[in-house]
Design a protein around this motif. Sequence first.
Motif, short mmCIF file in Angstrom:
data_model
loop_
_atom_site.label_atom_id
_atom_site.label_comp_id
_atom_site.label_asym_id
_atom_site.label_seq_id
_atom_site.Cartn_x
_atom_site.Cartn_y
_atom_site.Cartn_z
N SER A 1 9.60 5.23 4.80
CA SER A 1 8.59 4.31 5.31
C SER A 1 7.25 5.01 5.45
O SER A 1 7.17 6.23 5.63
N LEU A 2 6.21 4.21 5.40
CA LEU A 2 4.85 4.70 5.55
C LEU A 2 4.00 3.56 6.08
O LEU A 2 4.24 2.40 5.73
N ARG A 3 3.03 3.88 6.91
CA ARG A 3 2.10 2.86 7.39
C ARG A 3 0.68 3.24 7.02
O ARG A 3 0.19 4.30 7.41
N LEU A 4 0.03 2.36 6.29
CA LEU A 4 -1.36 2.54 5.92
C LEU A 4 -2.26 1.80 6.89
O LEU A 4 -1.90 0.75 7.40
N SER A 5 -3.44 2.36 7.11
CA SER A 5 -4.44 1.72 7.94
C SER A 5 -5.73 1.57 7.15
O SER A 5 -6.03 2.39 6.27
N CYS A 6 -6.49 0.55 7.46
CA CYS A 6 -7.80 0.33 6.86
C CYS A 6 -8.77 -0.03 7.96
O CYS A 6 -8.65 -1.10 8.58
N ALA A 7 -9.70 0.86 8.21
CA ALA A 7 -10.72 0.65 9.24
C ALA A 7 -11.98 0.10 8.60
O ALA A 7 -12.52 0.70 7.67
N ALA A 8 -12.44 -1.03 9.10
CA ALA A 8 -13.61 -1.70 8.55
C ALA A 8 -14.82 -1.55 9.46
O ALA A 8 -14.70 -1.56 10.69
N SER A 9 -15.99 -1.43 8.85
CA SER A 9 -17.24 -1.39 9.60
C SER A 9 -18.34 -2.03 8.77
O SER A 9 -18.24 -2.13 7.55
N GLY A 10 -19.39 -2.49 9.44
CA GLY A 10 -20.53 -3.08 8.74
C GLY A 10 -20.36 -4.53 8.36
O GLY A 10 -21.21 -5.07 7.63
N LEU A 11 -19.32 -5.17 8.82
CA LEU A 11 -19.10 -6.58 8.55
C LEU A 11 -18.44 -7.24 9.76
O LEU A 11 -17.85 -6.55 10.59
N ALA A 12 -18.58 -8.56 9.82
CA ALA A 12 -17.91 -9.31 10.87
C ALA A 12 -16.44 -9.44 10.48
O ALA A 12 -16.05 -10.38 9.79
N PHE A 13 -15.66 -8.50 10.92
CA PHE A 13 -14.29 -8.33 10.45
C PHE A 13 -13.46 -9.61 10.55
O PHE A 13 -12.73 -9.96 9.63
N SER A 14 -13.57 -10.30 11.67
CA SER A 14 -12.75 -11.48 11.90
C SER A 14 -13.11 -12.66 11.00
O SER A 14 -12.38 -13.64 10.97
N TYR A 15 -14.21 -12.57 10.28
CA TYR A 15 -14.61 -13.62 9.33
C TYR A 15 -14.04 -13.40 7.93
O TYR A 15 -14.25 -14.23 7.05
N TYR A 16 -13.33 -12.30 7.73
CA TYR A 16 -12.90 -11.93 6.40
C TYR A 16 -11.38 -11.94 6.25
O TYR A 16 -10.65 -11.45 7.11
N VAL A 17 -10.95 -12.52 5.15
CA VAL A 17 -9.59 -12.30 4.67
C VAL A 17 -9.46 -10.84 4.24
O VAL A 17 -10.37 -10.29 3.63
N MET A 18 -8.35 -10.24 4.58
CA MET A 18 -8.11 -8.86 4.19
C MET A 18 -6.90 -8.78 3.26
O MET A 18 -5.92 -9.51 3.42
N GLY A 19 -6.99 -7.88 2.30
CA GLY A 19 -5.91 -7.72 1.35
C GLY A 19 -5.65 -6.27 1.01
O GLY A 19 -6.49 -5.40 1.25
N TRP A 20 -4.47 -6.04 0.46
CA TRP A 20 -4.11 -4.74 -0.09
C TRP A 20 -3.77 -4.91 -1.57
O TRP A 20 -3.05 -5.84 -1.95
N PHE A 21 -4.32 -4.02 -2.37
CA PHE A 21 -4.02 -3.93 -3.79
C PHE A 21 -3.54 -2.52 -4.08
O PHE A 21 -3.73 -1.61 -3.27
N ARG A 22 -2.93 -2.34 -5.24
CA ARG A 22 -2.52 -1.00 -5.65
C ARG A 22 -2.70 -0.83 -7.15
O ARG A 22 -2.69 -1.80 -7.91
N GLN A 23 -2.87 0.41 -7.55
CA GLN A 23 -3.06 0.72 -8.95
C GLN A 23 -2.32 2.01 -9.30
O GLN A 23 -2.62 3.07 -8.75
N ALA A 24 -1.36 1.89 -10.19
CA ALA A 24 -0.61 3.03 -10.68
C ALA A 24 -1.30 3.60 -11.91
O ALA A 24 -2.05 2.89 -12.59
N PRO A 25 -1.06 4.87 -12.23
CA PRO A 25 -1.69 5.47 -13.41
C PRO A 25 -1.40 4.68 -14.68
O PRO A 25 -0.26 4.35 -14.97
#
Length: 128
Positions: free
Chosen positions: A17-41
Amino acid sequence: QVQLVESGGGLVQIGGSLRLSCAASGLAFSYYVMGWFRQAPGKEREFVVAINRIGDNTYYASSVKGRFTISRDNNKNTVYLQMNSLKPEDTAVYYCAARSSPYSRQLGAEDVYEYNYWGQGTQVTVSS
């Protein structure tokens, strides 16, 4: 300016298991949909999961459903990705992304072009 900073990536064994975090700044965070994407080689960037502004609705890619969990804390301007039962095919750079448009049947959560801002990515490697 807007910044999305991922952390928590690393090397983990199959089934771990692993837990990733994403800290946001410079925007009204609660107004935004947030997503996770990934890219393999050598592969295209792929959608993993998204969460709505309030945090009461989520949409998962079938490849991770039942194993990954997204959550957000609007008081901390942070979105998380809890990853369990990790597989080698989960190995990728994981990106946090934000969009001002809500997702719907017309504007899918998985549409990479709807996301306005992106983090720098964090490497996740799953190995035996």
